[in-house]
Design a protein around this motif. Structure first.
Motif, PDB file in Angstrom:
ATOM      1  N   GLN A   1       0.383  -1.640  -0.036  1.00 52.22           N
ATOM      2  CA  GLN A   1       0.050  -0.305  -0.181  1.00 52.22           C
ATOM      3  C   GLN A   1       1.288   1.129   0.161  1.00 52.22           C
ATOM      4  N   PRO A   2       0.292   2.378  -0.178  1.00 48.14           N
ATOM      5  CA  PRO A   2       0.970   4.193  -0.175  1.00 48.14           C
ATOM      6  C   PRO A   2       1.655   4.148   0.579  1.00 48.14           C
ATOM      7  N   LYS A   3       2.693   4.506   1.144  1.00 47.57           N
ATOM      8  CA  LYS A   3       3.154   4.758   2.728  1.00 47.57           C
ATOM      9  C   LYS A   3       3.232   6.012   2.747  1.00 47.57           C
ATOM     10  N   ALA A   4       2.797   7.085   3.797  1.00 46.82           N
ATOM     11  CA  ALA A   4       2.589   8.094   4.796  1.00 46.82           C
ATOM     12  C   ALA A   4       3.761   9.048   3.246  1.00 46.82           C
ATOM     13  N   PRO A   5       3.876  10.339   3.114  1.00 46.04           N
ATOM     14  CA  PRO A   5       4.565  11.109   2.331  1.00 46.04           C
ATOM     15  C   PRO A   5       5.357  11.432   3.895  1.00 46.04           C
ATOM     16  N   ILE A   6       7.358  11.460   2.983  1.00 45.51           N
ATOM     17  CA  ILE A   6       8.126  12.019   3.511  1.00 45.51           C
ATOM     18  C   ILE A   6       8.941  12.916   2.909  1.00 45.51           C
TER      19      ILE A   6
ATOM     20  N   ILE B   1      13.953   7.632  16.373  1.00 48.41           N
ATOM     21  CA  ILE B   1      14.087   8.921  15.052  1.00 48.41           C
ATOM     22  C   ILE B   1      15.122   9.272  13.487  1.00 48.41           C
ATOM     23  N   THR B   2      16.375   9.151  14.132  1.00 42.15           N
ATOM     24  CA  THR B   2      16.879   9.171  12.795  1.00 42.15           C
ATOM     25  C   THR B   2      16.752   8.519  11.908  1.00 42.15           C
ATOM     26  N   ALA B   3      16.585   6.771  12.141  1.00 43.93           N
ATOM     27  CA  ALA B   3      16.486   5.797  11.189  1.00 43.93           C
ATOM     28  C   ALA B   3      15.801   5.131  10.794  1.00 43.93           C
ATOM     29  N   PHE B   4      13.921   6.127  11.457  1.00 45.83           N
ATOM     30  CA  PHE B   4      13.201   6.353  10.410  1.00 45.83           C
ATOM     31  C   PHE B   4      12.895   6.999   9.197  1.00 45.83           C
ATOM     32  N   PHE B   5      14.064   8.748   9.400  1.00 55.82           N
ATOM     33  CA  PHE B   5      14.293   9.090   8.216  1.00 55.82           C
ATOM     34  C   PHE B   5      15.012   9.043   7.368  1.00 55.82           C
ATOM     35  N   GLU B   6      15.675   8.178   7.603  1.00 51.71           N
ATOM     36  CA  GLU B   6      16.795   7.038   6.977  1.00 51.71           C
ATOM     37  C   GLU B   6      16.655   6.000   6.180  1.00 51.71           C
ATOM     38  N   LEU B   7      15.704   5.478   7.246  1.00 46.66           N
ATOM     39  CA  LEU B   7      14.398   4.644   5.876  1.00 46.66           C
ATOM     40  C   LEU B   7      14.184   5.764   4.717  1.00 46.66           C
ATOM     41  N   GLY B   8      13.256   6.324   5.495  1.00 44.87           N
ATOM     42  CA  GLY B   8      12.501   7.036   4.229  1.00 44.87           C
ATOM     43  C   GLY B   8      13.100   7.196   2.751  1.00 44.87           C
ATOM     44  N   VAL B   9      14.562   7.413   2.981  1.00 44.80           N
ATOM     45  CA  VAL B   9      15.680   7.797   2.007  1.00 44.80           C
ATOM     46  C   VAL B   9      16.212   6.525   1.036  1.00 44.80           C
ATOM     47  N   LYS B  10      15.853   5.567   1.552  1.00 39.34           N
ATOM     48  CA  LYS B  10      15.972   4.210   1.213  1.00 39.34           C
ATOM     49  C   LYS B  10      14.454   4.236  -0.075  1.00 39.34           C
ATOM     50  N   GLU B  11      13.513   4.351   0.820  1.00 39.23           N
ATOM     51  CA  GLU B  11      12.708   3.785   0.046  1.00 39.23           C
ATOM     52  C   GLU B  11      12.365   4.945  -1.362  1.00 39.23           C
ATOM     53  N   ALA B  12      12.736   6.549  -0.963  1.00 38.40           N
ATOM     54  CA  ALA B  12      12.755   7.180  -2.071  1.00 38.40           C
ATOM     55  C   ALA B  12      13.649   6.650  -2.922  1.00 38.40           C
ATOM     56  N   GLN B  13      14.655   6.541  -3.031  1.00 33.06           N
ATOM     57  CA  GLN B  13      15.057   6.095  -3.847  1.00 33.06           C
ATOM     58  C   GLN B  13      15.190   4.299  -4.705  1.00 33.06           C
TER      59      GLN B  13
ATOM     60  N   LYS C   1      12.632  13.616  -7.703  1.00 38.08           N
ATOM     61  CA  LYS C   1      12.714  14.383  -7.123  1.00 38.08           C
ATOM     62  C   LYS C   1      12.994  14.289  -5.425  1.00 38.08           C
ATOM     63  N   VAL C   2      12.193  13.255  -5.735  1.00 36.52           N
ATOM     64  CA  VAL C   2      11.824  12.412  -4.544  1.00 36.52           C
ATOM     65  C   VAL C   2      12.984  11.649  -4.048  1.00 36.52           C
ATOM     66  N   VAL C   3      14.199  11.750  -3.989  1.00 31.91           N
ATOM     67  CA  VAL C   3      15.593  11.423  -3.187  1.00 31.91           C
ATOM     68  C   VAL C   3      15.883  12.553  -2.208  1.00 31.91           C
ATOM     69  N   GLY C   4      15.845  13.526  -3.394  1.00 33.76           N
ATOM     70  CA  GLY C   4      15.990  15.317  -2.716  1.00 33.76           C
ATOM     71  C   GLY C   4      15.289  15.844  -1.606  1.00 33.76           C
ATOM     72  N   TYR C   5      13.481  15.408  -2.155  1.00 32.97           N
ATOM     73  CA  TYR C   5      12.834  16.116  -0.316  1.00 32.97           C
ATOM     74  C   TYR C   5      13.632  15.014   0.716  1.00 32.97           C
ATOM     75  N   ALA C   6      13.318  13.624   0.999  1.00 28.82           N
ATOM     76  CA  ALA C   6      13.594  12.509   1.809  1.00 28.82           C
ATOM     77  C   ALA C   6      15.305  13.254   2.466  1.00 28.82           C
ATOM     78  N   ARG C   7      16.370  13.010   1.601  1.00 27.02           N
ATOM     79  CA  ARG C   7      17.495  13.637   1.709  1.00 27.02           C
ATOM     80  C   ARG C   7      17.480  15.366   3.033  1.00 27.02           C
ATOM     81  N   SER C   8      16.650  15.729   2.036  1.00 27.42           N
ATOM     82  CA  SER C   8      16.449  16.973   2.968  1.00 27.42           C
ATOM     83  C   SER C   8      15.625  17.010   4.841  1.00 27.42           C
ATOM     84  N   SER C   9      14.824  16.155   4.937  1.00 22.54           N
ATOM     85  CA  SER C   9      14.261  15.371   5.461  1.00 22.54           C
ATOM     86  C   SER C   9      14.490  14.968   6.734  1.00 22.54           C
ATOM     87  N   LEU C  10      15.889  13.753   6.200  1.00 28.23           N
ATOM     88  CA  LEU C  10      17.028  13.445   6.987  1.00 28.23           C
ATOM     89  C   LEU C  10      17.746  14.492   7.584  1.00 28.23           C
ATOM     90  N   SER C  11      18.303  15.504   6.793  1.00 29.64           N
ATOM     91  CA  SER C  11      19.278  16.136   7.488  1.00 29.64           C
ATOM     92  C   SER C  11      18.468  17.815   8.557  1.00 29.64           C
TER      93      SER C  11
END
Length: 204
Positions: free
Chosen positions: A18-23, A136-148, A160-170
């Motif tokens: 299923q679609p996941k929550a927006p990152i 918390i940080t690992a959750f956003f790292e997971l978001g980057v992996k999923e975006a990739q 552009k989704v990877v850039g958004y995810a990396r920006s959120s992680l940073s």
């Protein structure tokens, strides 16, 4: 397909088809083929325990925690409270100086993106609740992996989704740093004093 996070005192983060929550704004995480295992190598210690004087109850109480902060073992609800307190403090100090405009700047825009991603989490699909302790940080790292993985599978739709995810992680890495928390703790106390707010000694 399941992505397992073996996190200290944390639940597994599970994905489905299923679609996941927006990152990131207007972006959704789809199913990935990645499997990530993150293990805590040592017992983490809380950082930035507040030891000064503060108002007994204020909009910034989430920042002024005498027990400190363990972001590797924190619920989404707790983290949202910290993000909200930081934004509220910055907005209040800005208004007190006579500037009534909304918070501006790249960082505060990124903070709003993080806040939006937290509010958009589909906990049923993720396999944990907003009150469960996670890294918390690992959750956003997971978001980057999923975006990739999303970009790999649908390069035109999710360029552009990877850039958004990396920006959120940073942004999350900055929000969870000890130096940032201490800076805003000091800022909160200074602002409360400027408003003639009665302060009391905090206790763990």
């Amino acid at each position: 397909m399941t992505i397992n996070f073996n996190i200290h005192q944390a639940v597994s983060l599970t994905t489905t088809n299923q679609p996941k929550a927006p990152i990131a704004p207007q972006q959704q995480v789809t199913d990935t083929d990645a499997k990530i295992e993150a293990e805590a190598e040592a017992e983490p210690e809380a950082i930035a325990a507040f030891t000064g004087e503060a108002q007994k109850s204020s909009p910034y109480s989430a920042l002024l925690n005498p027990e400190g902060f363990d972001f590797s073992n924190m619920s989404i609800n707790e983290f949202k409270g910290i993000v909200d307190a930081v934004r509220k403090l910055e907005s209040d100090t800005q208004r007190a100086s006579g500037n009534t405009e909304s918070l501006r700047g790249t960082f505060w825009g990124d903070v709003m993106d993080v806040k939006g991603s937290l509010e958009g989490i589909n906990f049923q699909n993720r396999g944990f609740s907003s009150s469960d302790k996670i890294d918390i940080t690992a959750f956003f790292e997971l978001g980057v992996k999923e975006a990739q993985q999303m970009r790999k599978e649908h390069p035109r739709s999710f360029s552009k989704v990877v850039g958004y995810a990396r920006s959120s992680l940073s942004t999350v890495e900055k929000l969870t740093s000890e130096s940032f928390i201490k800076e805003y703790q000091a800022k909160a106390v200074e602002f409360l004093k400027s408003q003639d707010t009665p302060l009391i000694k905090t206790q763990a």
